[in-house]
Write an enzyme that holds these catalytic residues in place. Sequence first.
Site, PDB file in Angstrom:
ATOM      1  CG  ASP A 148      -0.539   0.062   2.770  1.00 37.55           C
ATOM      2  OD1 ASP A 148       0.765  -0.680   2.476  1.00 37.55           O
ATOM      3  OD2 ASP A 148      -0.422   0.489   3.279  1.00 37.55           O
ATOM      4  CD  GLU A 149      -0.610   4.946   2.806  1.00 33.88           C
ATOM      5  OE1 GLU A 149       0.056   5.055   3.457  1.00 33.88           O
ATOM      6  OE2 GLU A 149      -2.269   5.864   2.916  1.00 33.88           O
ATOM      7  CB  VAL A 150       3.757   1.736  -3.768  1.00 36.92           C
ATOM      8  CG1 VAL A 150       5.627   1.706  -4.130  1.00 36.92           C
ATOM      9  CG2 VAL A 150       3.366   0.616  -3.384  1.00 36.92           C
TER      10      VAL A 150
END
Length: 505
Positions: A148-150
Amino acid sequence: MSGSSPFKMRFVHLDLKGAPPKVSYLSEIFPLFHALGANGLLIEYEDTFPYEGPLKLLRAPHAYSPSEVTEVLRLAAAHELEVVPLVQTFGHMEFVLKHEALAHLREVALFPNTLNPHEAESLALVGAMVDQVLELHPGARWLHIGCDEVYYLGEGEASRQWLQQEQNTTATLCLSHMRAVASHVQARHPATTPLVWDDMLRDIPEDQLSASGVPQLVEPVLWDYGADLDVQGKALLMEKYRQCGFPRLWAASAFKGATGPSQALPPIEHHLRNNLQWLQVAAQGRKDTLQGIILTGWQRYDHFSVLCELLPVGIPSLAVCLQSLLHGGFTEDVRARVQHLLGISSLEIAGVLSEGTGSFPGSDILALVIQVSLHLRSSVDEMLQMDRYVTGWFSPYHRRRKLIHPVMIQHIQPQALSLLGRWSGLAQELAAALRRVFPEGTVEEWLQENVHPSLGQLQALLQDLEAASPPPPPASPGPAQARAPEDMGAHPVPSSSVCPTLASC
């Protein structure tokens, strides 16, 4: 026990970065999780996992030992809680990439949050992490690999060059790394299915997702922690994923850690609404599309942020959310059951729980945190900013110049000492309660963030009073009685009576 819940699996997320509970506390709280309706745990170890060999540098000083991890798994199994470990493998890699020895694997050299997907060493690194975690979790049916949230993906130098080639996109890059990690899990641990957070998948076109091979390897976890999430939008997203070939999906709500990075008390009403809306999402979709729901309880927003709500403080919110998911809604019967299970006489949903209530493990911490959160700062601020003696005769101007009418010390000092004594005593009580549950580093951090600043203001006030106090006058036969301002009539004290130099300062 599933009642009318559409979610067969109800997992409690234990985010261990920053405030990992002692195993002794987990032994007390796991029976309550089971009684509330949980049947699984998503354990996000981060730097608390006992990595070995070259990965040992990832361990925090308060990391669990291998025997402690084994004991946690035994306790979970004893209370019918299936454990899914979580290993970040793409974004939120700060606990890995902050180390100088691994900094060369950052996507962007300055930022330690995202792994460079172009380096073969990157895949070898996360593969080794996955292998060590699963070695201590034999028989795990699922492994959450994060993703997530790369942030800043595509902004590294290697990515910029790669993206210049025709048809290469950041979506392709993201899917490629997900596929590589998931393929490693499948090859080395064929009985374990990877889960991924879904936010990096949401905007990828259906045809690209379908052709990527990712839907055959992972199960997405759709997460949304808002109190007003888009129910219809989530139902459409579920259908999109189903059309792309994902055989099973998961949902993720929140019971704490989602309403502010420094939040101390979870807003129960917000989290209840969030979970109730996930019930609506499940009702909108095809039957059994959602395998289960994960109730997240974030402890930090990322590795470098402050602590948010501690686990014991979040238990009432978790109880309300779990019971509502279990029974298909929040009713008076659900309220009564939560009150019974927690030993709470009156459950407040819209406001803050009554102070001093509850008999669940860690309820003493909740009661003390409520006192600190609602009254410590406000009581100190009231004295420093509203008290007439402080604001009128010992303002910052006076304190810098060490000026004070001697009689004012008699009004200010006793009150400040009383307030400092009261809150220092409570801080000691809270520290002792926290030490029964958390390692010393967690105790120190929470107190330094939430208690010490206000106590420091009182200590500074008393130190300034001491510095400004005039020396005692020589003994005289009949000293005049000092009069307080109330005895001085309606006239204000002339500035020259405070200090001969004040009027000219």
